[in-house]
Design a protein around this motif. Structure first.
Motif, PDB file in Angstrom:
ATOM      1  N   SER A 160       0.840  -1.196   0.000  1.00  0.00           N
ATOM      2  CA  SER A 160       0.000   0.000   0.000  1.00  0.00           C
ATOM      3  C   SER A 160       0.874   1.245   0.000  1.00  0.00           C
ATOM      4  O   SER A 160       1.993   1.238   0.521  1.00  0.00           O
ATOM      5  CB  SER A 160      -0.910   0.027   1.230  1.00  0.00           C
ATOM      6  N   LEU A 161       0.335   2.316  -0.605  1.00  0.00           N
ATOM      7  CA  LEU A 161       0.993   3.620  -0.597  1.00  0.00           C
ATOM      8  C   LEU A 161       0.081   4.611   0.105  1.00  0.00           C
ATOM      9  O   LEU A 161      -1.086   4.769  -0.278  1.00  0.00           O
ATOM     10  CB  LEU A 161       1.281   4.097  -2.019  1.00  0.00           C
ATOM     11  N   LEU A 162       0.600   5.280   1.121  1.00  0.00           N
ATOM     12  CA  LEU A 162      -0.186   6.241   1.879  1.00  0.00           C
ATOM     13  C   LEU A 162       0.516   7.589   1.901  1.00  0.00           C
ATOM     14  O   LEU A 162       1.741   7.665   2.054  1.00  0.00           O
ATOM     15  CB  LEU A 162      -0.391   5.759   3.319  1.00  0.00           C
ATOM     16  N   ALA A 183       0.134   9.632 -11.354  1.00  0.00           N
ATOM     17  CA  ALA A 183      -1.067   9.907 -10.554  1.00  0.00           C
ATOM     18  C   ALA A 183      -0.743  10.823  -9.370  1.00  0.00           C
ATOM     19  O   ALA A 183       0.413  11.125  -9.070  1.00  0.00           O
ATOM     20  CB  ALA A 183      -1.672   8.604 -10.055  1.00  0.00           C
ATOM     21  N   GLU A 184      -1.793  11.254  -8.709  1.00  0.00           N
ATOM     22  CA  GLU A 184      -1.672  12.072  -7.495  1.00  0.00           C
ATOM     23  C   GLU A 184      -2.402  11.368  -6.363  1.00  0.00           C
ATOM     24  O   GLU A 184      -3.513  10.868  -6.538  1.00  0.00           O
ATOM     25  CB  GLU A 184      -2.270  13.461  -7.725  1.00  0.00           C
ATOM     26  N   ILE A 185      -1.769  11.337  -5.199  1.00  0.00           N
ATOM     27  CA  ILE A 185      -2.386  10.770  -4.008  1.00  0.00           C
ATOM     28  C   ILE A 185      -2.337  11.829  -2.917  1.00  0.00           C
ATOM     29  O   ILE A 185      -1.260  12.331  -2.580  1.00  0.00           O
ATOM     30  CB  ILE A 185      -1.670   9.488  -3.540  1.00  0.00           C
ATOM     31  N   SER A 186      -3.483  12.183  -2.396  1.00  0.00           N
ATOM     32  CA  SER A 186      -3.561  13.234  -1.387  1.00  0.00           C
ATOM     33  C   SER A 186      -3.820  12.636  -0.009  1.00  0.00           C
ATOM     34  O   SER A 186      -4.229  11.483   0.134  1.00  0.00           O
ATOM     35  CB  SER A 186      -4.685  14.218  -1.728  1.00  0.00           C
ATOM     36  N   CYS A 187      -3.595  13.466   0.999  1.00  0.00           N
ATOM     37  CA  CYS A 187      -3.864  13.031   2.371  1.00  0.00           C
ATOM     38  C   CYS A 187      -5.354  12.792   2.616  1.00  0.00           C
ATOM     39  O   CYS A 187      -5.728  12.055   3.529  1.00  0.00           O
ATOM     40  CB  CYS A 187      -3.351  14.078   3.360  1.00  0.00           C
ATOM     41  N   THR A 188      -6.200  13.421   1.794  1.00  0.00           N
ATOM     42  CA  THR A 188      -7.646  13.311   2.000  1.00  0.00           C
ATOM     43  C   THR A 188      -8.287  12.217   1.157  1.00  0.00           C
ATOM     44  O   THR A 188      -9.491  11.981   1.271  1.00  0.00           O
ATOM     45  CB  THR A 188      -8.326  14.653   1.675  1.00  0.00           C
ATOM     46  N   TYR A 189      -7.501  11.559   0.292  1.00  0.00           N
ATOM     47  CA  TYR A 189      -8.049  10.471  -0.508  1.00  0.00           C
ATOM     48  C   TYR A 189      -6.966   9.404  -0.679  1.00  0.00           C
ATOM     49  O   TYR A 189      -6.122   9.492  -1.556  1.00  0.00           O
ATOM     50  CB  TYR A 189      -8.534  10.977  -1.865  1.00  0.00           C
ATOM     51  N   GLN A 190      -7.019   8.393   0.173  1.00  0.00           N
ATOM     52  CA  GLN A 190      -6.019   7.333   0.196  1.00  0.00           C
ATOM     53  C   GLN A 190      -6.593   6.117  -0.529  1.00  0.00           C
ATOM     54  O   GLN A 190      -7.313   5.307   0.048  1.00  0.00           O
ATOM     55  CB  GLN A 190      -5.669   6.974   1.649  1.00  0.00           C
ATOM     56  N   TYR A 191      -6.279   5.991  -1.805  1.00  0.00           N
ATOM     57  CA  TYR A 191      -6.882   4.925  -2.606  1.00  0.00           C
ATOM     58  C   TYR A 191      -5.890   3.846  -3.029  1.00  0.00           C
ATOM     59  O   TYR A 191      -6.283   2.817  -3.582  1.00  0.00           O
ATOM     60  CB  TYR A 191      -7.534   5.508  -3.867  1.00  0.00           C
ATOM     61  N   ALA A 192      -4.584   4.050  -2.768  1.00  0.00           N
ATOM     62  CA  ALA A 192      -3.571   3.091  -3.231  1.00  0.00           C
ATOM     63  C   ALA A 192      -3.278   2.051  -2.150  1.00  0.00           C
ATOM     64  O   ALA A 192      -2.154   1.872  -1.690  1.00  0.00           O
ATOM     65  CB  ALA A 192      -2.303   3.818  -3.631  1.00  0.00           C
ATOM     66  N   VAL A 193      -4.317   1.335  -1.760  1.00  0.00           N
ATOM     67  CA  VAL A 193      -4.249   0.388  -0.644  1.00  0.00           C
ATOM     68  C   VAL A 193      -4.471  -1.036  -1.158  1.00  0.00           C
ATOM     69  O   VAL A 193      -5.289  -1.265  -2.048  1.00  0.00           O
ATOM     70  CB  VAL A 193      -5.290   0.744   0.436  1.00  0.00           C
ATOM     71  N   VAL A 202       8.449  -7.999 -10.511  1.00  0.00           N
ATOM     72  CA  VAL A 202       8.781  -7.177  -9.344  1.00  0.00           C
ATOM     73  C   VAL A 202       8.173  -5.806  -9.577  1.00  0.00           C
ATOM     74  O   VAL A 202       8.420  -5.175 -10.610  1.00  0.00           O
ATOM     75  CB  VAL A 202      10.308  -7.062  -9.150  1.00  0.00           C
ATOM     76  N   ALA A 203       7.348  -5.343  -8.655  1.00  0.00           N
ATOM     77  CA  ALA A 203       6.725  -4.027  -8.793  1.00  0.00           C
ATOM     78  C   ALA A 203       7.756  -2.934  -8.541  1.00  0.00           C
ATOM     79  O   ALA A 203       8.688  -3.105  -7.738  1.00  0.00           O
ATOM     80  CB  ALA A 203       5.563  -3.878  -7.830  1.00  0.00           C
ATOM     81  N   GLU A 204       7.590  -1.804  -9.227  1.00  0.00           N
ATOM     82  CA  GLU A 204       8.480  -0.650  -9.049  1.00  0.00           C
ATOM     83  C   GLU A 204       7.644   0.599  -8.837  1.00  0.00           C
ATOM     84  O   GLU A 204       6.642   0.806  -9.529  1.00  0.00           O
ATOM     85  CB  GLU A 204       9.392  -0.474 -10.260  1.00  0.00           C
ATOM     86  N   ILE A 205       8.059   1.409  -7.888  1.00  0.00           N
ATOM     87  CA  ILE A 205       7.292   2.595  -7.492  1.00  0.00           C
ATOM     88  C   ILE A 205       8.202   3.809  -7.489  1.00  0.00           C
ATOM     89  O   ILE A 205       9.328   3.759  -6.986  1.00  0.00           O
ATOM     90  CB  ILE A 205       6.698   2.412  -6.079  1.00  0.00           C
ATOM     91  N   THR A 206       7.717   4.913  -8.053  1.00  0.00           N
ATOM     92  CA  THR A 206       8.414   6.189  -7.973  1.00  0.00           C
ATOM     93  C   THR A 206       7.406   7.296  -7.718  1.00  0.00           C
ATOM     94  O   THR A 206       6.228   7.184  -8.074  1.00  0.00           O
ATOM     95  CB  THR A 206       9.195   6.515  -9.267  1.00  0.00           C
ATOM     96  N   VAL A 207       7.870   8.379  -7.103  1.00  0.00           N
ATOM     97  CA  VAL A 207       7.054   9.569  -6.842  1.00  0.00           C
ATOM     98  C   VAL A 207       7.863  10.780  -7.300  1.00  0.00           C
ATOM     99  O   VAL A 207       8.919  11.075  -6.738  1.00  0.00           O
ATOM    100  CB  VAL A 207       6.697   9.698  -5.349  1.00  0.00           C
ATOM    101  N   GLU A 208       7.383  11.469  -8.312  1.00  0.00           N
ATOM    102  CA  GLU A 208       8.136  12.591  -8.868  1.00  0.00           C
ATOM    103  C   GLU A 208       8.158  13.799  -7.944  1.00  0.00           C
ATOM    104  O   GLU A 208       9.154  14.513  -7.847  1.00  0.00           O
ATOM    105  CB  GLU A 208       7.550  12.987 -10.231  1.00  0.00           C
ATOM    106  N   GLN A 209       7.061  14.050  -7.251  1.00  0.00           N
ATOM    107  CA  GLN A 209       6.975  15.215  -6.357  1.00  0.00           C
ATOM    108  C   GLN A 209       6.371  14.785  -5.032  1.00  0.00           C
ATOM    109  O   GLN A 209       5.270  14.244  -4.984  1.00  0.00           O
ATOM    110  CB  GLN A 209       6.109  16.312  -6.984  1.00  0.00           C
ATOM    111  N   GLY A 210       7.100  15.039  -3.956  1.00  0.00           N
ATOM    112  CA  GLY A 210       6.618  14.651  -2.646  1.00  0.00           C
ATOM    113  C   GLY A 210       7.079  13.252  -2.273  1.00  0.00           C
ATOM    114  O   GLY A 210       7.947  12.665  -2.918  1.00  0.00           O
ATOM    115  N   ASN A 211       6.463  12.709  -1.229  1.00  0.00           N
ATOM    116  CA  ASN A 211       6.833  11.388  -0.721  1.00  0.00           C
ATOM    117  C   ASN A 211       5.582  10.618  -0.327  1.00  0.00           C
ATOM    118  O   ASN A 211       4.542  11.207  -0.020  1.00  0.00           O
ATOM    119  CB  ASN A 211       7.742  11.513   0.507  1.00  0.00           C
ATOM    120  N   LEU A 212       5.693   9.304  -0.328  1.00  0.00           N
ATOM    121  CA  LEU A 212       4.626   8.430   0.134  1.00  0.00           C
ATOM    122  C   LEU A 212       5.205   7.378   1.085  1.00  0.00           C
ATOM    123  O   LEU A 212       6.377   7.016   0.984  1.00  0.00           O
ATOM    124  CB  LEU A 212       3.931   7.732  -1.040  1.00  0.00           C
TER     125      LEU A 212
END
Length: 221
Positions: A160-162, A183-193, A202-212
């Motif tokens: 999960s990504l929060l 995509a964008e994930i905000s503190c008010t909408y946690q959908y990547a669970v 093997v899954a790979e995850i990156t975040v261009e702006q901010g952190n999760l």
């Protein structure tokens, strides 16, 4: 071995149910163990699962959850009961002051939600300082992900990504049941669970702006 290559292991007082799993993350002489007050209660069980001694390199705390050591033959920093930092936060700051850049946090999640949330923020603090940090509890391992790609293997049941701070944009997930692209994930909408790695990949995850916050959930947890 220098503090740049050695790892600081912060052991807190939160309950540990699966000592075998948690202890599997401990290394040998590469670990500098810092016990936070009631974290001392975990030493014997962790040692039994490791099959070796876990030295008390440093003990810190106000000793409201464990008796204060009497005439110890190891370093102790006694903290006041009235203070801004929790025992765990103080231990992390002390390790940073000593030059450590690699961290493992055990016994710092679960039971009291306020302490758990405060300790999750430690991961973000360390990430922003360029340190690597992993938090392990009975159910998952957790770390902060940003621009540097992070992987999840199919050994984990779910991941999960929060969002725990600010904005997270340009979120990309590859080789997963629920992929994302910019995509964008905000503190008010946690959908990547409860995502899952595609079989044989093997899954790979990156975040261009901010952190999760990435949680890799153990199988049979």
């Amino acid at each position: 071995m220098t503090t740049e290559t050695r790892r600081a292991v912060i052991i807190g007082a939160a309950a540990i149910g699966n000592y075998g799993r948690v202890a599997s993350y401990l290394q040998t002489d590469a670990d500098f163990c810092i016990y936070c007050d009631g974290g001392l209660h975990h030493q014997r069980e962790l040692e039994a699962c490791c099959g070796r001694s876990l030295q008390r390199h440093l003990v810190v705390g106000d000793f409201d959850s464990h008796p204060a050591p009497k005439e110890p033959d190891y370093p102790v920093i006694t903290l006041p009961r009235k203070k801004d930092d929790t025992d765990t936060w103080f231990a992390v700051k002390e390790a940073l002051r000593r030059g450590f850049t690699r961290f493992l946090l055990l016994g710092v999640a679960g039971q009291r939600l306020d302490h758990t949330m405060a300790n999750l923020s430690i991961l973000l603090h360390l990430h922003n300082r360029g340190a690597s940090a992993l938090l392990v509890d009975d159910f998952s391992e957790m770390e902060v992900v940003g621009k540097k790609p992070v992987q999840v293997t199919a050994d984990f049941a779910y991941f999960s990504l929060l969002n725990i701070s600010g904005e997270a944009k340009g979120v990309t997930i590859r080789n997963a049941q629920y992929p994302l692209d910019g995509a964008e994930i905000s503190c008010t909408y946690q959908y990547a669970v409860s995502n899952q790695v595609l079989p044989g990949t093997v899954a790979e995850i990156t975040v261009e702006q901010g952190n999760l916050l990435l949680l890799r959930v153990f199988s049979n947890s």
